[in-house]
Design an enzyme around this catalytic site. Structure first.
Site, PDB file in Angstrom:
ATOM      1  CD  GLU A   1       4.199   7.583   4.322  1.00 36.13           C
ATOM      2  OE1 GLU A   1       5.186   7.623   5.076  1.00 36.13           O
ATOM      3  OE2 GLU A   1       3.921   6.577   3.623  1.00 36.13           O
TER       4      GLU A   1
ATOM      5  CE  LYS B   1       5.770   6.216   7.856  1.00 36.70           C
ATOM      6  NZ  LYS B   1       6.624   5.887   6.685  1.00 36.70           N
TER       7      LYS B   1
ATOM      8  CB  CYS C   1       3.473   3.844   5.272  1.00 32.32           C
ATOM      9  SG  CYS C   1       4.124   2.932   3.834  1.00 32.32           S
TER      10      CYS C   1
END
EC number: 6.3.5.1
Length: 583
Positions: free
Chosen positions: A44, A126, A162
C-alpha cells in the site's frame, strides 16, 4: 487449473521519497522477474510511503505521485519488464466530484494501480477508510466504489487495499460474487503486540468469505512512531496457510499457484454497491510448467523477541530516514537508560552510540559503576560529565528547595545532553517509559529532552522483561549480556535525593501497570478498575496522576508505538480538562 507464479515484495519505503521508492520498485521487480514471476505486487502506497498525513492535502504532492506512477510504468517497460503486470500502491486523486462525501473533484485517494506495457492499465482506491487509532483516512481520502478485477493468464484476480480486509463487507464478499480466483490485498498495517495472530485469523476468515486464495502483502520498516512488521500471508480458499513471510525484514515471497480458470467477464453492481471494473491483461492460461516455489513459512519470533525487534527497527528507521547516524544517551545506571542503550547499539552499532554519565552528589557509587559497566559490555562511547559544580552554581543563585531542587538536577542533565548534541551532532534519546509518562513521573526539559523515545510505549514491567530477554539472548549466542545484572535487580530510583526510590511516590510497578493498562489502553473507568480488584484509593490517586500529566506528555518526543493505544495519535485527550473519574 491454470498456473500463476506470484511475487509479493514485502519492502520498506520512505514518505516523500518518490525517486528512491520508485528505484526500489524497479529493483524488486527485476528480482521478481529473475525468479520467473508472472505477476508482481508491492505494498500500500509504496510509491509515496505511508502514512503521508497532510501531504495528501497538497495538490503538488498528489500530482508528483501521479507523475511518478506514469514514469515508473514507462521505466519498467524500458527495463524490459513491460509484459510483467506490476501492482503498486500510490497517492491519487478523483477525476469527478463526489458530492455524497462532500469532496470536490481532485480529492485525494489511497490508490493502487496495475502497470503493464509502459501504461497504467487499471487504477482503484481503498473502499473502507479507517478512522480510528493512528488512522485519519476519512480526513484525507474519498473511498473507492469499484471492485477491480484484472485477468492475468486466464485467471481473474480481485484487488483490495488493507482496511478492505479488516472491515466486514465490501470487496471481500464482492470477490466471491465476481467469481475471482485470487484476491490480493496490499497493506501498510502498523505493528502492535500480538497483532500477528489476529492478522492470521483475519486473512484465513476473509479467504473463506471470498471463496478463493487470498494474498495479504504487508510493508515493513518504520515511519516516525509507526513500525511495520511485514508478516505477509497467503492462504487458500479453505483458510489453510500456503506461505508466510518473515517479520521485520524486506524480501520477496515467490510462490506457484494453481487457481480456477476465469469464466465470462464479470460485470455489474455487486456487494456494497461496488461496480466491477474488469481489465484483461492476458486471456490465455500459461502452458503447464514445473512448480519450483512454495513460498515458505518463516519461523515466528517469540513475544519478547518480537517486541524488542520492533523497538530496534523503529529507532533504526527513524534515525536513518531523518539523516542521523549517531545517538546520545544519558546513562544513569538504571534499567531504562540501559535498555535504551542496548536497543540503540543493536539498531545503529555501538560505535554510533554515545553515553554520558552525569553524576550528582546524590548519585550512588553502584549507579556510576553500572553505567560504566554497561559501556564496557556494549562497547559504546562513554564519558563522564559531573553536574555538581553546575548544580551548586544554580543553587547559589536561586536557592531552590524540595521538588524544585530535585528537578534542577534533571534539567541540568537535559541541558548538558542537548549542548553535546548541538556541538557534536548526535540526536538525544529520551529514556522515559510508558508507566512514567502515564503518571507524569518525569521532568519537563530534563529527562524528557530528546529527539526520540525508543521505549515511550513500553510499560516498566515490560522494560524489565525485555532487559532480561536481551541478556538471555546474548548468553544463548555466547555473547556478553549487555545490561548489568545490578541495573535489573536494584530498586528503580531517580536518585534526586538521598535514599530515593520510585516506590516512595508510585505503587509497585506490576500493580501500577495493570491499572494503567485498563485506564490508558482499554479506556476503562474508575468503577470498572476497582471492580477488577484494585484498591479504590490507589485507583483514584493513579487516575488523577494520569489526568493531570497530559500537558507533559504533549511535550514528549515521538517514540516507537508497540501497543494498541500509545500516547499520541492513538489517545487524544484535552490538556484543559476538569472531568475526573469518580468525582
Amino acid at each position: 487449473m491454470p498456473q500463476l507464479r506470484l511475487a509479493l515484495n514485502q519492502i520498506d519505503s520512505t514518505v516523500g521519497d518518490l525517486t528512491g521508492n520508485a528505484e526500489a520498485i524497479v529493483h524488486w521487480t527485476r528480482h521478481s522477474a529473475e525468479q520467473g514471476a508472472h505477476l508482481v505486487a508491492f505494498p500500500e502506497m509504496v510509491l509515496t510511503g505511508y502514512p503521508v498525513e497532510d501531504l495528501a492535502l497538497r495538490s503538488s504532492f498528489v500530482e508528483a505521485s501521479r507523475a511518478a506512477l506514469h514514469a515508473l510504468a514507462q521505466r519498467l517497460a524500458d527495463e524490459g519488464f513491460g509484459e510483467l503486470p506490476v501492482i503498486v500502491g500510490y497517492l491519487d486523486r478523483t477525476e469527478q466530484a463526489q458530492p455524497r462525501y462532500g469532496q470536490p473533484a481532485g480529492a485525494p485517494r489511497n490508490a493502487g494501480a496495475v502497470l503493464h506495457r509502459g501504461q497504467v492499465a487499471l487504477t482503484y482506491s481503498k473502499h473502507h477508510l479507517p478512522n480510528y487509532g493512528v488512522f485519519d483516512e476519512f480526513r484525507y481520502f474519498v473511498p473507492g466504489v469499484t471492485l477491480p478485477v484484472v485477468r492475468v493468464h486466464g485467471i481473474d484476480i480481485a484487488l483490495a487495499i488493507c482496511e478492505d480486509l479488516w472491515q466486514d463487507g465490501g470487496r471481500v464478499p464482492a470477490t466471491r460474487s465476481a467469481g475471482a480466483g485470487l484476491l490480493i490485498s496490499i497493506n501498510a498495517s502498523p505493528y502492535e503486540m500480538n497483532k500477528d495472530d489476529q492478522r492470521l485469523e483475519l486473512v484465513r476468515k476473509r479467504a473463506q468469505e471470498a471463496g478463493c486464495t487470498t494474498a495479504y502483502l504487508a510493508t515493513t520498516g518504520g515511519q516516525d512512531e509507526l513500525v511495520f512488521d511485514g508478516d505477509s500471508i497467503v492462504v487458500d480458499a479453505a483458510g489453510e496457510v500456503i506461505a508466510r513471510a518473515p517479520q521485520f525484514s524486506e524480501g520477496c515471497v515467490v510462490l506457484d499457484l494453481e487457481l480456477p480458470a476465469a469464466g465470462a467477464v464479470p460485470e455489474g453492481i455487486v456487494d456494497d454497491g461496488l461496480r466491477i471494473e474488469h481489465v484483461t491483461i492476458s486471456e490465455e492460461p500459461l502452458p503447464a510448467y514445473e512448480t519450483e516455489y512454495g513460498g515458505g513459512y518463516a519461523d515466528r519470533l517469540d513475544d519478547d523477541e518480537e517486541l524488542y525487534t520492533a523497538l530496534v527497527v523503529g529507532l533504526r528507521a527513524y534515525a536513518a530516514k531523518n539523516g542521523f547516524s549517531s545517538v546520545l544517551i544519558g546513562l544513569s545506571g538504571g534499567i531504562d537508560s540501559a535498555l535504551v542503550a542496548a536497543i540503540a547499539c543493536d539498531a545503529l552499532g555501538a560505535k554510533n552510540v554515545h553515553g554520558v554519565s552525569m553524576p550528582s552528589k546524590y548519585s550512588s557509587d553502584h549507579s556510576r559503576g553500572d553505567a560504566a559497566e554497561l559501556a564496557r559490555r556494549t562497547g559504546l562511547n562513554y564519558r563522564t560529565v559531573a553536574i555538581e559544580p553546575m548544580f551548586d552554581a544554580y543553587m547559589a543563585s536561586l536557592g531552590l528547595t524540595g521538588l524544585a531542587e530535585e528537578n534542577l538536577q534533571s534539567r541540568i542533565r537535559g541541558t548538558t545532553l542537548m549542548a553535546i548534541s548541538n556541538q557534536e551532532g548526535q540526536i538525544v534519546l529520551a529514556p522515559g517509559n510508558k508507566s512514567e509518562l502515564a503518571v507524569g513521573y518525569s521532568t519537563l526539559y530534563g529527562d524528557s529532552v530528546g529527539a526520540y523515545g525508543p521505549i515511550k510505549d513500553v510499560y516498566k514491567t515490560a522494560v524489565f522483561r525485555l532487559a532480561e530477554w536481551r541478556n538471555r539472548a546474548a548468553a544463548e549466542r555466547g555473547q556478553t549480556p549487555p545490561i548489568p545484572e545490578n541495573s535489573i535487580s536494584k530498586p528503580p530510583s531517580a536518585e534526586l535525593r538521598p535514599g530515593q526510590v520510585d516506590s516512595d511516590s508510585l505503587p509497585d510497578y506490576p500493580v501500577l501497570d495493570a491499572i494503567l493498562e485498563m485506564y490508558v489502553d482499554r479506556d476503562q473507568g474508575r468503577e470498572a478498575i476497582v471492580a477488577a480488584g484494585f484498591d479504590p484509593e490507589l485507583v483514584a490517586k493513579t487516575l488523577r496522576m494520569v489526568d493531570t500529566a497530559e500537558y507533559k506528555r504533549r511535550q514528549y518526543p515521538p517514540g516507537t508505538k508497540i501497543s494498541p493505544k500509545g500516547f499520541g495519535k492513538d489517545r487524544r485527550l484535552p490538556i484543559t480538562n476538569r472531568w475526573r473519574e469518580g468525582s
